[in-house]
Motif scaffolding. Structure first.
Motif, PDB file in Angstrom:
ATOM      1  N   SER A 406       0.804  -1.222   0.000  1.00  0.00           N
ATOM      2  CA  SER A 406       0.000   0.000   0.000  1.00  0.00           C
ATOM      3  C   SER A 406       0.837   1.271   0.000  1.00  0.00           C
ATOM      4  O   SER A 406       0.277   2.370  -0.055  1.00  0.00           O
ATOM      5  CB  SER A 406      -0.970   0.007   1.188  1.00  0.00           C
ATOM      6  N   TYR A 407       2.138   1.139   0.061  1.00  0.00           N
ATOM      7  CA  TYR A 407       3.031   2.296  -0.035  1.00  0.00           C
ATOM      8  C   TYR A 407       4.159   1.917  -0.979  1.00  0.00           C
ATOM      9  O   TYR A 407       4.773   0.854  -0.838  1.00  0.00           O
ATOM     10  CB  TYR A 407       3.589   2.676   1.338  1.00  0.00           C
ATOM     11  N   VAL A 408       4.422   2.789  -1.959  1.00  0.00           N
ATOM     12  CA  VAL A 408       5.440   2.496  -2.978  1.00  0.00           C
ATOM     13  C   VAL A 408       6.324   3.726  -3.142  1.00  0.00           C
ATOM     14  O   VAL A 408       5.833   4.836  -3.358  1.00  0.00           O
ATOM     15  CB  VAL A 408       4.792   2.134  -4.336  1.00  0.00           C
ATOM     16  N   HIS A 409       7.620   3.519  -3.037  1.00  0.00           N
ATOM     17  CA  HIS A 409       8.613   4.587  -3.120  1.00  0.00           C
ATOM     18  C   HIS A 409       9.806   3.996  -3.858  1.00  0.00           C
ATOM     19  O   HIS A 409       9.877   2.782  -4.087  1.00  0.00           O
ATOM     20  CB  HIS A 409       9.001   5.024  -1.702  1.00  0.00           C
ATOM     21  N   THR A 410      10.745   4.818  -4.298  1.00  0.00           N
ATOM     22  CA  THR A 410      11.999   4.270  -4.807  1.00  0.00           C
ATOM     23  C   THR A 410      13.162   4.889  -4.064  1.00  0.00           C
ATOM     24  O   THR A 410      13.249   6.116  -3.933  1.00  0.00           O
ATOM     25  CB  THR A 410      12.180   4.473  -6.316  1.00  0.00           C
ATOM     26  N   TRP A 417      10.216   9.583 -11.438  1.00  0.00           N
ATOM     27  CA  TRP A 417       9.727   8.201 -11.388  1.00  0.00           C
ATOM     28  C   TRP A 417       8.259   8.102 -11.025  1.00  0.00           C
ATOM     29  O   TRP A 417       7.533   7.215 -11.476  1.00  0.00           O
ATOM     30  CB  TRP A 417      10.588   7.438 -10.384  1.00  0.00           C
ATOM     31  N   GLY A 418       7.760   9.025 -10.175  1.00  0.00           N
ATOM     32  CA  GLY A 418       6.480   8.847  -9.520  1.00  0.00           C
ATOM     33  C   GLY A 418       5.284   8.763 -10.445  1.00  0.00           C
ATOM     34  O   GLY A 418       4.389   7.936 -10.249  1.00  0.00           O
ATOM     35  N   VAL A 435      -3.005   6.690  -5.436  1.00  0.00           N
ATOM     36  CA  VAL A 435      -2.799   8.117  -5.209  1.00  0.00           C
ATOM     37  C   VAL A 435      -1.301   8.379  -5.298  1.00  0.00           C
ATOM     38  O   VAL A 435      -0.529   7.856  -4.492  1.00  0.00           O
ATOM     39  CB  VAL A 435      -3.339   8.560  -3.837  1.00  0.00           C
ATOM     40  N   ALA A 436      -0.883   9.164  -6.280  1.00  0.00           N
ATOM     41  CA  ALA A 436       0.517   9.531  -6.423  1.00  0.00           C
ATOM     42  C   ALA A 436       0.731  10.873  -5.737  1.00  0.00           C
ATOM     43  O   ALA A 436       0.118  11.876  -6.107  1.00  0.00           O
ATOM     44  CB  ALA A 436       0.903   9.620  -7.893  1.00  0.00           C
ATOM     45  N   VAL A 437       1.573  10.898  -4.715  1.00  0.00           N
ATOM     46  CA  VAL A 437       1.890  12.130  -3.996  1.00  0.00           C
ATOM     47  C   VAL A 437       3.239  12.619  -4.507  1.00  0.00           C
ATOM     48  O   VAL A 437       4.264  11.969  -4.302  1.00  0.00           O
ATOM     49  CB  VAL A 437       1.914  11.903  -2.482  1.00  0.00           C
ATOM     50  N   LEU A 438       3.231  13.765  -5.179  1.00  0.00           N
ATOM     51  CA  LEU A 438       4.388  14.223  -5.946  1.00  0.00           C
ATOM     52  C   LEU A 438       4.798  15.629  -5.522  1.00  0.00           C
ATOM     53  O   LEU A 438       3.950  16.504  -5.337  1.00  0.00           O
ATOM     54  CB  LEU A 438       4.054  14.248  -7.440  1.00  0.00           C
ATOM     55  N   GLY A 439       6.099  15.856  -5.394  1.00  0.00           N
ATOM     56  CA  GLY A 439       6.583  17.211  -5.287  1.00  0.00           C
ATOM     57  C   GLY A 439       6.524  17.878  -6.648  1.00  0.00           C
ATOM     58  O   GLY A 439       6.601  17.208  -7.685  1.00  0.00           O
ATOM     59  N   CYS A 442       9.729  17.146  -8.507  1.00  0.00           N
ATOM     60  CA  CYS A 442       9.768  15.749  -8.969  1.00  0.00           C
ATOM     61  C   CYS A 442       8.852  15.552 -10.167  1.00  0.00           C
ATOM     62  O   CYS A 442       9.205  14.874 -11.137  1.00  0.00           O
ATOM     63  CB  CYS A 442       9.353  14.813  -7.847  1.00  0.00           C
ATOM     64  N   ALA A 443       7.650  16.147 -10.093  1.00  0.00           N
ATOM     65  CA  ALA A 443       6.677  15.966 -11.174  1.00  0.00           C
ATOM     66  C   ALA A 443       7.187  16.540 -12.481  1.00  0.00           C
ATOM     67  O   ALA A 443       6.920  15.993 -13.565  1.00  0.00           O
ATOM     68  CB  ALA A 443       5.345  16.616 -10.792  1.00  0.00           C
ATOM     69  N   MET A 444       7.940  17.637 -12.426  1.00  0.00           N
ATOM     70  CA  MET A 444       8.453  18.239 -13.655  1.00  0.00           C
ATOM     71  C   MET A 444       9.441  17.319 -14.368  1.00  0.00           C
ATOM     72  O   MET A 444       9.563  17.359 -15.590  1.00  0.00           O
ATOM     73  CB  MET A 444       9.119  19.580 -13.351  1.00  0.00           C
TER      74      MET A 444
END
Length: 557
Positions: A406-410, A417-418, A435-439, A442-444
């Protein structure tokens, strides 16, 4: 059978139903063959970084190797960031990269290059096929190597003319995956050491989650009454976040890890790749003389960065189950320890909750309040794909997810990556909201991934935390007390002005968007993702660095 037909037969036999790629001239034989392969979906990405990230998320969700097609040297170079992330996060990928026609490679034609050399440092292995007859064997080996501990990406370079050869090749049968290895030896000695400890601690590494051994580790921890920490910057749920013994993640600095571990007189470290510190601090992560039992599937991990009293190599689940049996009834104080931990951790969690709720009315949103609102709104069974540096660290303190996966990170650190990982994860496990939680920074890096979400109508909520800056770098400079902190001037760390218009970015790719200006709006927006039928971008203006140079929509010059 022609080489291209052999390739498709092998990927089908390996359980592949999707090909993640971005095509060029060297991939035309594959693209042409896929026109007649209705059982293989081609998932198109507009840039190779997004392609590999989608495959990474998909492989994690399906727990099988994902198949990727990249284009020549430039495509491999673009995909390296995703390969590095997959390598560090132990994600199994098989990457086929098209090489230029062999008949003129000697002339250094456009697009050619040393694909194997490019990929070598970011993969478990890389090889270029020179003979059509070898292609089936090399592919079989690649799929086997990708899942063999430690799992990771494997690259196969295939010249385009090789796929079009008219000669017949033989496809070898598929061998079953190797069964999990036996439980490790030394379990009795490990049980003796841990049972005798007055203050034992457990470090849950990401290998636990990958092995499906979370429940087995819980049984060991409960029989000991041992405090449990996640490894620094853990990539998944390796111990239930709401469990009374769970004390959160170890910080990614050796000095802080050493300070925490100094409280204990024995440690069990399971499935953890060293401790992978981020910022340098002097000294080792482990206090001198701490008796350590280390368990891993990979013998190279045992004693890699610190001395251990007992090193156990074997199947994590089987070994933990055997260890739990050995510990059963041997630690009569385990219940009292668990009750004490529950009281202490309950107070700590309540304090974090109170700080978050106290900041709910801030405009723009306080990072902790934003993280809390996301956690509070998550639907049952939701998967959080997190790539938000500043808000992400706060999110770890308020998430209480118990369900594995339920939690995915790299932990790889390659930004961008997100977005792709969230798309791939939802494709691989369509029954769970994502739900992708993005800075915003990071999103750029991976913005073009939104196009793939729209094209394939993947119902992911992309929550972009917009503070208009690289705040984590400003905070790090502040700790150093240099000229930047002294003068409040941070060179190259502001994304505003000009202001990034995330709604317009979403519309560019054909995705709906909304703006959550308060914690309540954000909580409700996240809660609604259970009903999504198409991708959605949620912009969240978040307060910036105290310098005031950037704070979401209020950013000034």
């Amino acid at each position: 059978m022609r080489p291209i037909e052999a390739l498709l037969e092998i990927v089908r036999g390996e359980g592949v139903t999707r090909v993640f790629g971005n095509p060029g001239t060297t991939e035309l034989p594959l693209i042409d063959a896929l026109a007649e392969a209705d059982d293989l979906e081609y998932v198109l990405g507009l840039q190779e970084g997004s392609v590999v990230a989608m495959a990474d998320g998909y492989a994690r969700a399906t727990r099988r190797p994902a198949f990727v097609s990249l284009h020549v040297a430039a495509g491999v170079a673009n995909g390296l960031i995703g390969m590095l992330n997959a390598m560090r996060s132990r994600t199994p990928l098989v990457i086929v990269a098209g090489q230029q026609d062999r008949r003129h490679l000697i002339q250094d034609p456009m697009l050619s290059g040393d694909l194997v050399g490019l990929a070598a440092a970011a993969t478990k292995g890389a090889v270029e096929v020179q003979h059509a007859r070898d292609l089936p064997i090399v592919l079989r080996r690649a799929f086997a190597a990708a899942v063999r501990p430690p799992a990771g990406p494997v690259l196969v370079s295939v010249p385009m003319d090789l796929l079009e050869e008219r000669g017949q090749v033989i496809v070898p049968g598929r061998s079953p995956l190797a069964a999990p290895g036996p439980a490790a030896g030394g379990i009795a000695a490990a049980a003796d050491l841990l049972a005798a400890a007055g203050r034992p601690v457990v470090i849950a590494g990401d290998g636990v989650g990958r092995a499906g051994a979370v429940g087995d580790l819980v049984a060991v921890a409960e029989r000991l009454g041992a405090i449990v920490h996640h490894q620094p910057m853990n990539d998944g749920v390796d111990f239930p976040g709401g469990h009374p013994l769970h004390a959160g993640m170890l910080p990614p600095r050796n000095a802080l890890i050493r300070e925490i571990l100094a409280r204990y007189d024995a440690a069990l470290i399971v499935g953890c790749h060293a401790f992978m510190p981020h910022h340098y601090t002097a000294g080792a992560a482990v206090p001198d003389g701490l008796p350590i039992v280390q368990l891993d599937e990979d013998p190279a991990e045992i004693g890699r960065n610190f001395a251990v009293r007992l090193g156990l190599t074997g199947d994590l689940g089987g070994t933990l189950r055997a260890l739990a049996v050995r510990l059963n009834g041997r630690v009569p104080q385990a219940r009292a320890r668990t009750e004490a931990a529950a009281a202490e951790h309950g107070r700590e969690r309540a304090a974090v909750e109170a700080r978050a709720r106290a900041a709910y009315d801030a405009v723009p949103l306080d990072p902790l309040a934003a993280a809390h609102a996301v956690a509070a709104g998550l639907p049952d069974g939701a998967v959080v794909v997190e790539e938000a540096i500043t808000v992400g660290m706060r999110l770890r303190s308020v998430l209480r997810q118990d369900l594995p996966g339920s939690y995915v990170h790299t932990v790889g650190g390659g930004l961008g990556w997100g977005i792709g990982a969230a798309i791939g994860h939802r494709m691989g496990d369509p029954g769970r909201p994502v739900v992708a939680v993005l800075g915003d920074g990071c999103a750029m890096f991976g913005l073009q991934g939104l196009w793939s979400a729209a094209r394939h109508q993947v119902p992911v909520a992309f929550v972009v935390m917009n503070n208009g800056e690289y705040r984590t770098l400003k905070d790090t400079l502040d700790e150093g007390g240099g000229p930047s902190a002294e003068h409040g001037r941070y060179v190259g760390l502001d994304l505003a002005p000009p202001e990034l218009d995330w709604a317009s970015a979403a519309r560019l790719f054909g995705i709906g968007a909304l703006r959550a200006g308060s914690a309540a709006e954000l909580r409700d927006a996240v809660a609604s993702v259970k009903d999504l039928e198409a991708p959605l971008l949620i912009e969240v203006p978040v307060g910036g660095h105290p310098s005031g140079r950037s704070s979401g929509r209020d950013a000034g010059p």
